[in-house]
Design a protein around this motif. Structure first.
Motif, PDB file in Angstrom:
ATOM      1  N   LEU A  80     -36.949  47.924  28.497  1.00 50.42           N
ATOM      2  CA  LEU A  80     -37.016  46.527  28.061  1.00 50.42           C
ATOM      3  C   LEU A  80     -37.442  46.428  26.604  1.00 50.42           C
ATOM      4  CD1 LEU A  80     -36.982  43.470  28.659  1.00 50.42           C
ATOM      5  CD2 LEU A  80     -39.357  43.700  29.456  1.00 50.42           C
ATOM      6  N   GLY A  81     -38.415  47.258  26.225  1.00 52.62           N
ATOM      7  CA  GLY A  81     -38.863  47.259  24.835  1.00 52.62           C
ATOM      8  C   GLY A  81     -37.786  47.715  23.875  1.00 52.62           C
ATOM      9  N   VAL A  82     -37.023  48.752  24.277  1.00 52.71           N
ATOM     10  CA  VAL A  82     -35.950  49.247  23.403  1.00 52.71           C
ATOM     11  C   VAL A  82     -34.882  48.180  23.204  1.00 52.71           C
ATOM     12  CG1 VAL A  82     -34.071  50.916  23.234  1.00 52.71           C
ATOM     13  CG2 VAL A  82     -36.351  51.673  23.925  1.00 52.71           C
ATOM     14  N   VAL A  83     -34.498  47.489  24.283  1.00 53.84           N
ATOM     15  CA  VAL A  83     -33.460  46.453  24.171  1.00 53.84           C
ATOM     16  C   VAL A  83     -33.961  45.285  23.320  1.00 53.84           C
ATOM     17  CG1 VAL A  83     -32.093  44.763  25.444  1.00 53.84           C
ATOM     18  CG2 VAL A  83     -32.387  47.090  26.333  1.00 53.84           C
ATOM     19  N   ALA A  84     -35.207  44.856  23.580  1.00 57.87           N
ATOM     20  CA  ALA A  84     -35.746  43.720  22.822  1.00 57.87           C
ATOM     21  C   ALA A  84     -35.929  44.083  21.352  1.00 57.87           C
ATOM     22  CB  ALA A  84     -37.072  43.278  23.432  1.00 57.87           C
ATOM     23  N   GLY A  85     -36.509  45.226  21.074  1.00 56.48           N
ATOM     24  CA  GLY A  85     -36.722  45.629  19.678  1.00 56.48           C
ATOM     25  C   GLY A  85     -35.423  45.936  18.962  1.00 56.48           C
ATOM     26  N   GLY A  86     -34.469  46.516  19.689  1.00 56.71           N
ATOM     27  CA  GLY A  86     -33.191  46.823  19.053  1.00 56.71           C
ATOM     28  C   GLY A  86     -32.370  45.611  18.692  1.00 56.71           C
ATOM     29  N   SER A  87     -32.713  44.450  19.272  1.00 56.57           N
ATOM     30  CA  SER A  87     -31.975  43.230  18.915  1.00 56.57           C
ATOM     31  C   SER A  87     -32.175  42.837  17.457  1.00 56.57           C
ATOM     32  CB  SER A  87     -32.410  42.074  19.821  1.00 56.57           C
ATOM     33  OG  SER A  87     -33.783  41.753  19.602  1.00 56.57           O
ATOM     34  N   LEU A  88     -33.138  43.476  16.798  1.00 60.20           N
ATOM     35  CA  LEU A  88     -33.365  43.165  15.379  1.00 60.20           C
ATOM     36  C   LEU A  88     -32.153  43.549  14.519  1.00 60.20           C
ATOM     37  CD1 LEU A  88     -35.481  42.037  13.450  1.00 60.20           C
ATOM     38  CD2 LEU A  88     -36.365  44.360  13.148  1.00 60.20           C
ATOM     39  N   VAL A  89     -31.308  44.436  15.049  1.00 57.68           N
ATOM     40  CA  VAL A  89     -30.090  44.804  14.311  1.00 57.68           C
ATOM     41  C   VAL A  89     -29.207  43.574  14.081  1.00 57.68           C
ATOM     42  CG1 VAL A  89     -28.008  46.238  14.381  1.00 57.68           C
ATOM     43  CG2 VAL A  89     -30.175  47.140  15.219  1.00 57.68           C
ATOM     44  N   LEU A 113     -35.922  34.040  19.197  1.00 58.07           N
ATOM     45  CA  LEU A 113     -36.142  33.675  20.604  1.00 58.07           C
ATOM     46  C   LEU A 113     -36.497  34.900  21.441  1.00 58.07           C
ATOM     47  CD1 LEU A 113     -33.279  31.068  21.189  1.00 58.07           C
ATOM     48  CD2 LEU A 113     -35.745  30.623  20.977  1.00 58.07           C
ATOM     49  N   VAL A 114     -35.877  36.035  21.160  1.00 58.11           N
ATOM     50  CA  VAL A 114     -36.241  37.272  21.860  1.00 58.11           C
ATOM     51  C   VAL A 114     -37.681  37.650  21.552  1.00 58.11           C
ATOM     52  CG1 VAL A 114     -35.759  39.746  22.041  1.00 58.11           C
ATOM     53  CG2 VAL A 114     -33.872  38.111  22.005  1.00 58.11           C
TER      54      VAL A 114
END
Length: 446
Positions: A60-69, A80-81
């Motif tokens: 979950l952390g990888v998906v949420a943090g990776g959304s910064l791309v 929002l994330v």
């Protein structure tokens, strides 16, 4: 876009997908990796507190943090994330960079304020709950409002700096873009003005060439016509009347000197054009010289030259010299009469010069085409105009012309001169077999 800006844009390599440049893509991917690692690391304590599997929390952390791309493409979604993962106490890099990116874009200010407010409220709640030992206010040492103040201060300190920095960077970027667009617009306008100025200068140079050609035609045609007539007279009476032949030869010399003097004046004007480098578009551009500078230089040189010519008194012949002009034709054997009507007064130099040239060219045509014909020159001073008329009778039977060539430019030149001043010009044969030339020229301010 300016020339340098266009060259920079052509030399800049476009990035993949929505990125404008490769380095922007590298920066966002790097930030996404850092944010994903941070959120994954913060997912471990979150899994321990909630009892969910560690792998799931880290994923979950990888998906949420990776959304910064996606921050440049979907800045609102990224924020929002960040708000959504705040209860898990993860996403510090995600929230900070997301708020900065959102504030630097053209998103409406109300949306930025709403999302920043959500971040402050979420940060306040998370911070306050984390400050409670044992999760109860009864366990808080000291006044309870101190923790509220500390949590609010921490939420504001974490949220406001990236928002304010993003607003500043966005405003500065928009200002630079506006100034660049304005500079590009001004550059285009200057280029258009330079092109129009060069076109007008080229047109003015063409008009100047036409005027000089017309002046040279009038001067050369008239003087040479008289010289040819006098030379024929010298040839006819050389043996019978040496005195008259000598007089006619002297007149030929005078005509030649006058023609040379006037031609020298015309050539002086042409040499002045050569010294000034010619008009824009025809001269040599100096190294690094801009079009407007070249046009301004030519205009200044032309104005200076015109002022110098006026000071030297080279305004051309005046109406007061008509008597001398008619006298020269009489000396060449033409039966010509000059009559002046109305009150004699002075006109603008260009008006008097035009009227004089009309009479001069008309008399030249009589020498060419109607040798020996009686001619009448009329000059009329009217209220707001001056009128001239040259009319010759039909040539006598058996009289041979002077044999002078004709290029057909005399009448055209007279018409151009008169109509350029707003006057009227009429020419044509008369009922008696002669020819008439009439011109009416309005008075102009001197």
């Amino acid at each position: 876009m300016t020339e340098s800006g266009a060259e920079a844009s052509r030399g800049r390599r476009a990035g993949p997908l929505w990125w404008g440049r490769p380095r922007s893509a590298v920066l966002d991917v790097t930030l996404g990796v850092v944010s994903a690692l941070e959120c994954a690391a913060e997912g471990v304590p979150f899994a321990a507190e909630t009892g969910i599997p560690v792998v799931l929390a880290m994923l979950l952390g990888v998906v949420a943090g990776g959304s910064l791309v996606l921050r440049r493409r979907y800045p609102i979604a990224v924020v929002l994330v960040a708000v959504a993962v705040m209860p898990a106490q993860m996403g510090f890099v995600l929230g900070t960079v997301g708020l900065y990116t959102l504030s630097a874009t053209d998103v409406p200010r109300r949306i930025i304020a709403l999302l920043a407010g959500m971040m402050i409220v979420g940060g306040f709640v998370v911070s306050y709950l984390s400050f409670l030992p044992g999760g109860s206010e009864d366990d808080v040492p000291g006044p309870w409002w101190f923790l509220l103040l500390l949590a609010a201060l921490l939420a504001v300190v974490v949220t406001l700096p990236p928002v304010l920095l993003g607003l500043y960077v966005g405003a500065r970027r928009r200002l630079v873009d506006a100034l660049r667009e304005r500079a590009d617009g001004l550059q285009r306008e200057l280029s258009l003005l330079a092109e129009r100025a060069e076109e007008r200068a080229e047109w003015a140079r063409g008009e100047e060439r036409t005027r000089i050609a017309r002046e040279m035609h009038d001067v050369v045609a008239h003087r040479v016509s008289l010289m040819v007539v006098h030379a024929a007279a010298v040839q006819a009476v050389a043996l019978k009347d040496p005195a008259k032949a000598s007089k006619n030869a002297a007149l030929v010399g005078d005509m030649g000197r006058q023609a040379l003097t006037e031609l020298r004046t015309m050539l002086g004007v042409l040499r002045a054009h050569e010294e000034d480098g010619g008009a824009p578009g025809g001269g040599v551009r100096a190294a690094g010289e801009r079009p407007l500078e070249r046009v301004a230089r030519f205009a200044a040189a032309a104005a200076e030259r015109d002022a110098r010519l006026r000071e030297e008194g080279t305004e051309g012949p005046r109406l007061g010299e008509l008597e001398q002009l008619v006298g020269q034709s009489r000396a060449a054997g033409m039966a010509v009469e000059l009559s002046v009507e109305g009150e004699v007064r002075a006109y603008a130099p260009v008006v008097e010069r035009t009227a004089f040239r009309v009479v001069q060219e008309a008399l030249t045509n009589v020498h060419k085409h109607a040798a020996g014909a009686r001619t009448r020159v009329r000059l009329a001073h009217r209220g707001a105009e001056v009128a001239v008329q040259v009319e010759n009778a039909a040539p006598a039977a058996g009289v041979v012309g002077a044999g002078l060539p004709s290029g057909g430019n005399g009448l055209v030149g007279m018409r151009e001169r008169v109509t350029a001043l707003g006057g009227g010009f009429v020419s044509g044969p008369t009922a008696a077999g002669g020819f008439r030339v009439s011109a009416v020229i309005p008075e102009r301010p001197r």
